[in-house]
Design an enzyme around this catalytic site. Structure first.
Site, PDB file in Angstrom:
ATOM      1  N   ASP A 124      -3.792 -16.230  -1.632  1.00 40.80           N
ATOM      2  CA  ASP A 124      -4.533 -15.385  -0.942  1.00 40.80           C
ATOM      3  C   ASP A 124      -3.340 -14.094  -0.630  1.00 40.80           C
ATOM      4  O   ASP A 124      -3.945 -12.794  -0.625  1.00 40.80           O
ATOM      5  CB  ASP A 124      -4.354 -15.398   0.447  1.00 40.80           C
ATOM      6  CG  ASP A 124      -5.562 -16.152   0.588  1.00 40.80           C
ATOM      7  OD1 ASP A 124      -6.355 -15.996  -0.134  1.00 40.80           O
ATOM      8  OD2 ASP A 124      -5.507 -17.214   1.814  1.00 40.80           O
ATOM      9  N   ARG A 146      -7.258 -26.273  -3.985  1.00 38.53           N
ATOM     10  CA  ARG A 146      -7.978 -27.219  -3.093  1.00 38.53           C
ATOM     11  C   ARG A 146      -8.515 -27.102  -1.926  1.00 38.53           C
ATOM     12  O   ARG A 146      -9.269 -26.222  -1.201  1.00 38.53           O
ATOM     13  CB  ARG A 146      -6.092 -27.214  -1.712  1.00 38.53           C
ATOM     14  CG  ARG A 146      -4.931 -27.955  -2.106  1.00 38.53           C
ATOM     15  CD  ARG A 146      -3.777 -28.433  -1.635  1.00 38.53           C
ATOM     16  NE  ARG A 146      -3.865 -27.262  -0.148  1.00 38.53           N
ATOM     17  CZ  ARG A 146      -3.170 -27.249   0.807  1.00 38.53           C
ATOM     18  NH1 ARG A 146      -2.120 -28.630   0.469  1.00 38.53           N
ATOM     19  NH2 ARG A 146      -3.047 -26.821   1.758  1.00 38.53           N
ATOM     20  N   ASP A 193      -0.443 -19.122   2.357  1.00 35.43           N
ATOM     21  CA  ASP A 193      -1.152 -19.177   0.905  1.00 35.43           C
ATOM     22  C   ASP A 193      -0.467 -18.085   0.150  1.00 35.43           C
ATOM     23  O   ASP A 193      -1.493 -17.041   0.174  1.00 35.43           O
ATOM     24  CB  ASP A 193      -3.066 -19.171   1.314  1.00 35.43           C
ATOM     25  CG  ASP A 193      -3.180 -19.573   0.646  1.00 35.43           C
ATOM     26  OD1 ASP A 193      -3.256 -19.031  -0.537  1.00 35.43           O
ATOM     27  OD2 ASP A 193      -4.402 -20.060   0.749  1.00 35.43           O
ATOM     28  N   THR A 244      -9.885 -30.908   3.662  1.00 30.45           N
ATOM     29  CA  THR A 244      -8.992 -32.168   3.228  1.00 30.45           C
ATOM     30  C   THR A 244      -7.703 -31.897   2.519  1.00 30.45           C
ATOM     31  O   THR A 244      -7.007 -32.934   2.527  1.00 30.45           O
ATOM     32  CB  THR A 244      -9.711 -33.149   2.517  1.00 30.45           C
ATOM     33  OG1 THR A 244     -10.003 -32.139   0.647  1.00 30.45           O
ATOM     34  CG2 THR A 244     -11.446 -33.116   3.144  1.00 30.45           C
TER      35      THR A 244
HETATM   36  C1  PRP Z   1      -2.088 -23.626  -3.791  1.00 28.60           C
HETATM   37  C2  PRP Z   1      -1.071 -24.037  -4.836  1.00 28.60           C
HETATM   38  C3  PRP Z   1      -1.299 -24.909  -5.107  1.00 28.60           C
HETATM   39  C4  PRP Z   1      -1.546 -26.003  -3.871  1.00 28.60           C
HETATM   40  C5  PRP Z   1      -0.760 -26.594  -3.570  1.00 28.60           C
HETATM   41  O1  PRP Z   1      -3.398 -23.421  -4.673  1.00 28.60           O
HETATM   42  O2  PRP Z   1      -1.160 -22.832  -5.582  1.00 28.60           O
HETATM   43  O3  PRP Z   1      -2.431 -24.957  -6.725  1.00 28.60           O
HETATM   44  O4  PRP Z   1      -2.422 -25.182  -3.258  1.00 28.60           O
HETATM   45  O5  PRP Z   1      -1.067 -27.489  -3.128  1.00 28.60           O
HETATM   46  P1  PRP Z   1      -1.093 -29.386  -2.662  1.00 28.60           P
HETATM   47  O6  PRP Z   1       0.808 -29.298  -3.634  1.00 28.60           O
HETATM   48  O7  PRP Z   1      -1.416 -29.884  -2.180  1.00 28.60           O
HETATM   49  O8  PRP Z   1      -1.425 -29.670  -3.698  1.00 28.60           O
HETATM   50  P2  PRP Z   1      -5.177 -23.598  -3.517  1.00 28.60           P
HETATM   51  O9  PRP Z   1      -6.183 -24.958  -3.794  1.00 28.60           O
HETATM   52  O10 PRP Z   1      -4.804 -22.888  -2.167  1.00 28.60           O
HETATM   53  O11 PRP Z   1      -5.747 -22.880  -4.661  1.00 28.60           O
HETATM   54  P3  PRP Z   1      -4.861 -20.973  -5.197  1.00 28.60           P
HETATM   55  O12 PRP Z   1      -3.667 -21.253  -6.586  1.00 28.60           O
HETATM   56  O13 PRP Z   1      -6.429 -20.556  -6.403  1.00 28.60           O
HETATM   57  O14 PRP Z   1      -4.491 -20.235  -3.955  1.00 28.60           O
HETATM   58  N1  URA Z   2      -0.666 -23.487  -0.756  1.00 26.35           N
HETATM   59  C1  URA Z   2      -0.086 -22.629  -0.563  1.00 26.35           C
HETATM   60  O1  URA Z   2      -0.341 -21.719  -1.312  1.00 26.35           O
HETATM   61  N2  URA Z   2       0.358 -22.577   0.806  1.00 26.35           N
HETATM   62  C2  URA Z   2       0.964 -24.163   1.011  1.00 26.35           C
HETATM   63  O2  URA Z   2       1.691 -23.664   1.931  1.00 26.35           O
HETATM   64  C3  URA Z   2       0.568 -25.280   0.721  1.00 26.35           C
HETATM   65  C4  URA Z   2      -0.310 -25.662  -0.122  1.00 26.35           C
END
Ligand code: PRP
Ligand code: URA
Length: 206
Positions: free
Chosen positions: A200, A102, A197, A106
């Site tokens: 993280d 993400r 997150d 945005t």
């Molecule tokens: C997070 C999570 C999902 C996404 C959900 O990933 O693990 O994949 O956000 O959000 P959405 O429903 O609004 O698309 P992120 O993009 O933070 O990446 P990461 O897993 O690498 O931390």
């Molecule tokens: N991705 C995350 O890891 N946490 C949230 O709350 C939303 C998107």
């Protein structure tokens, strides 16, 4: 779209640990693994089976075994936390990977990797702990369907109503399995109360 929430007391106990700010990455990871085991059992409880003749030490009988292969596709990065329990429960699972991230401003996810096994005529479980806007899940499900997947299921830890609505609009045939349906997204598109997150907290990249 059917939504199945895992109401088992142990699932809710583990989820509370994941949510707490007092949980550091070394304790977060085993909590995520244990909770995923419960979610995996929920999401696979209706897998097709076939009869097979076997002989016990006492007599012949008709046993039952899983009828077809299972595919698990974690959405990178956070979905990796959910992969190992599936591989332990279903050792001959096929694994694919979809990389989506993400944009911080945005909240729109963009794809950076996709490697899928054969998904045709298989049950495919897309696993990602957080269903927030639903953008990541929808993109992943589209990739799986474009590759021939028909029995596609989504397994999450925490879902937001906005994400459920988005997936339901695009893929009403895809059932959702989750430990919690939380209240709402905040203005940064994070789930409230949520757990922050996930990626993280899993990898200590706060
Ligand atoms: C997070 C999570 C999902 C996404 C959900 O990933 O693990 O994949 O956000 O959000 P959405 O429903 O609004 O698309 P992120 O993009 O933070 O990446 P990461 O897993 O690498 O931390
Ligand atoms: N991705 C995350 O890891 N946490 C949230 O709350 C939303 C998107």
């Amino acid at each position: 779209m059917t939504i199945q929430l895992c109401t088992h007391p142990l699932a809710q106990h583990l989820l509370t640990g994941l949510r707490s700010t007092e949980t550091d990455p070394q304790h977060f990871r085993p909590l995520a693994r244990r909770l995923t085991t419960l979610l995996a059992l929920e999401a696979t409880q209706d897998l097709p089976m076939v009869a097979t003749p076997i002989t016990t030490p006492l007599e012949p009988m008709e046993g039952r075994v899983l009828a077809q292969g299972l595919v698990v596709i974690p959405i990178l990065r956070a979905g990796l936390a959910m992969l190992e329990p599936f591989m332990e429960l279903f050792p001959n699972v096929s694994v694919g990977y979809i990389g989506l991230e993400r944009d911080h401003a945005t909240a729109v996810a963009s794809s950076y990797y996709c490697k899928l096994p054969n998904v045709a005529r298989q049950t495919t479980l897309v696993v990602d702990p957080m269903l927030a806007t639903g953008g990541s899940a929808n993109q992943a499900i589209e990739l799986v369907k474009a590759a021939g997947g028909t029995d596609v299921r989504l397994v999450c830890v925490v879902a937001a109503p906005e994400g459920v609505a988005a997936v339901n609009a695009a893929h009403p045939d895809v059932p959702l399995y989750a430990a919690s349906l939380d209240r709402q997204l905040n203005d940064k598109k994070y789930i409230c109360p949520g757990l922050g997150d996930f990626g993280d907290r899993l990898y200590g990249t706060l």
